[in-house]
Design a protein around this motif. Structure first.
Motif, PDB file in Angstrom:
ATOM      1  N   ARG A  88     -20.179   3.383  -6.212  1.00  0.00           N
ATOM      2  CA  ARG A  88     -18.729   3.489  -6.330  1.00  0.00           C
ATOM      3  C   ARG A  88     -18.072   3.980  -5.043  1.00  0.00           C
ATOM      4  N   ALA A  89     -16.773   3.677  -4.954  1.00  0.00           N
ATOM      5  CA  ALA A  89     -15.949   4.125  -3.835  1.00  0.00           C
ATOM      6  C   ALA A  89     -14.619   4.618  -4.395  1.00  0.00           C
ATOM      7  N   GLU A  90     -14.029   5.566  -3.704  1.00  0.00           N
ATOM      8  CA  GLU A  90     -12.726   6.092  -4.109  1.00  0.00           C
ATOM      9  C   GLU A  90     -11.680   5.677  -3.091  1.00  0.00           C
ATOM     10  N   ILE A  91     -10.594   5.132  -3.598  1.00  0.00           N
ATOM     11  CA  ILE A  91      -9.462   4.762  -2.764  1.00  0.00           C
ATOM     12  C   ILE A  91      -8.492   5.940  -2.758  1.00  0.00           C
ATOM     13  N   SER A  92      -8.056   6.344  -1.567  1.00  0.00           N
ATOM     14  CA  SER A  92      -7.115   7.465  -1.484  1.00  0.00           C
ATOM     15  C   SER A  92      -6.197   7.293  -0.283  1.00  0.00           C
ATOM     16  N   LYS A  93      -5.175   8.089  -0.282  1.00  0.00           N
ATOM     17  CA  LYS A  93      -4.187   8.141   0.807  1.00  0.00           C
ATOM     18  C   LYS A  93      -3.655   6.761   1.187  1.00  0.00           C
ATOM     19  N   LEU A  94      -3.301   6.002   0.137  1.00  0.00           N
ATOM     20  CA  LEU A  94      -2.534   4.785   0.388  1.00  0.00           C
ATOM     21  C   LEU A  94      -1.110   5.253   0.677  1.00  0.00           C
ATOM     22  N   THR A 123     -19.452  -1.472  -6.481  1.00  0.00           N
ATOM     23  CA  THR A 123     -19.056  -2.289  -7.625  1.00  0.00           C
ATOM     24  C   THR A 123     -18.013  -1.609  -8.498  1.00  0.00           C
ATOM     25  N   LEU A 124     -17.793  -0.319  -8.297  1.00  0.00           N
ATOM     26  CA  LEU A 124     -16.780   0.407  -9.062  1.00  0.00           C
ATOM     27  C   LEU A 124     -15.868   1.119  -8.083  1.00  0.00           C
ATOM     28  N   LEU A 125     -14.583   0.844  -8.193  1.00  0.00           N
ATOM     29  CA  LEU A 125     -13.588   1.500  -7.356  1.00  0.00           C
ATOM     30  C   LEU A 125     -12.752   2.403  -8.257  1.00  0.00           C
ATOM     31  N   VAL A 126     -12.399   3.586  -7.764  1.00  0.00           N
ATOM     32  CA  VAL A 126     -11.597   4.525  -8.542  1.00  0.00           C
ATOM     33  C   VAL A 126     -10.473   5.079  -7.670  1.00  0.00           C
ATOM     34  N   LEU A 127      -9.419   5.514  -8.329  1.00  0.00           N
ATOM     35  CA  LEU A 127      -8.312   6.171  -7.649  1.00  0.00           C
ATOM     36  C   LEU A 127      -7.514   6.960  -8.671  1.00  0.00           C
ATOM     37  N   ASP A 128      -6.622   7.806  -8.182  1.00  0.00           N
ATOM     38  CA  ASP A 128      -5.655   8.423  -9.074  1.00  0.00           C
ATOM     39  C   ASP A 128      -4.294   8.384  -8.413  1.00  0.00           C
ATOM     40  N   THR A 129      -3.263   8.347  -9.240  1.00  0.00           N
ATOM     41  CA  THR A 129      -1.889   8.272  -8.763  1.00  0.00           C
ATOM     42  C   THR A 129      -0.988   9.032  -9.718  1.00  0.00           C
ATOM     43  N   ARG A 130       0.108   9.555  -9.203  1.00  0.00           N
ATOM     44  CA  ARG A 130       1.036  10.285 -10.074  1.00  0.00           C
ATOM     45  C   ARG A 130       1.504   9.348 -11.185  1.00  0.00           C
ATOM     46  N   SER A 131       1.406   9.806 -12.403  1.00  0.00           N
ATOM     47  CA  SER A 131       1.822   9.011 -13.552  1.00  0.00           C
ATOM     48  C   SER A 131       3.294   8.635 -13.422  1.00  0.00           C
TER      49      SER A 131
END
Length: 172
Positions: A88-94, A123-131
């Motif tokens: 997995r990889a985490e996407i951040s600071k877009l 194969t798995l990408l994750v991120l979080d964003t303000r709802s």
């Protein structure tokens, strides 16, 4: 014209001020990206210094968007160092500077970030964003799924505790 480039630690170091400018502009515009005081440039520079260090170790990759010779946007791809998370990889600071928004830059950066991660066998990408942020619509339009949300997750620039939405994309 927008140009997307992956930066090494050596390339990113002299661009510290430009990276900080993008982050500071986003925070000043109310973005929920870890900082609540747009005037605290020192904290933002320390953040980027840490990220630049992580580029050298391979823990993270940094993509930037250039417009007329100026960095106007960033995205980070972080790789899990734990044996059970190597897929997995985490996407951040877009981050897209407020003056460069509404040009499709975020979508292009996300496409490049996804290609970078899948090119590394993730194969798995994750991120979080303000709802409730507009970014959620972008991610959903790119086939990301909502895993759930966590209430009171992060303090906003207005001092409110906002929820975050956790998202994922299975790319196998």
């Amino acid at each position: 014209m927008i140009e997307i480039e992956q930066l090494s630690a050596t390339q990113a170091q002299p661009l510290l001020a430009a990276l900080t400018d993008v982050l500071q502009g986003c925070v000043a515009d109310g973005a929920s990206v870890g900082f609540i005081d747009a005037a605290d440039r020192g904290a933002m520079e320390r953040f980027w210094q840490d990220k630049i260090f992580s580029l050298a170790s391979g823990d993270n990759q940094l993509l930037v968007a250039w417009q007329q010779g100026v960095i106007v946007a960033t995205v980070m791809v972080g790789f899990s160092a734990m044996p059970n998370g190597r897929h997995r990889a985490e996407i951040s600071k877009l981050l897209v500077h407020p003056e460069a928004r509404r040009q499709g830059i975020a979508r292009r950066l996300m496409q490049h970030a996804e290609q970078l991660a899948t090119g590394q066998g993730k194969t798995l990408l994750v991120l979080d964003t303000r709802s409730g942020d507009v970014a959620t619509d972008l991610y959903l339009s790119m086939a990301w799924q909502i895993a759930g949300s966590i209430p009171y997750y992060a303090e906003s620039t207005e001092g409110v505790l906002d929820a975050t939405t956790v998202m994922y994309k299975w790319v196998k």
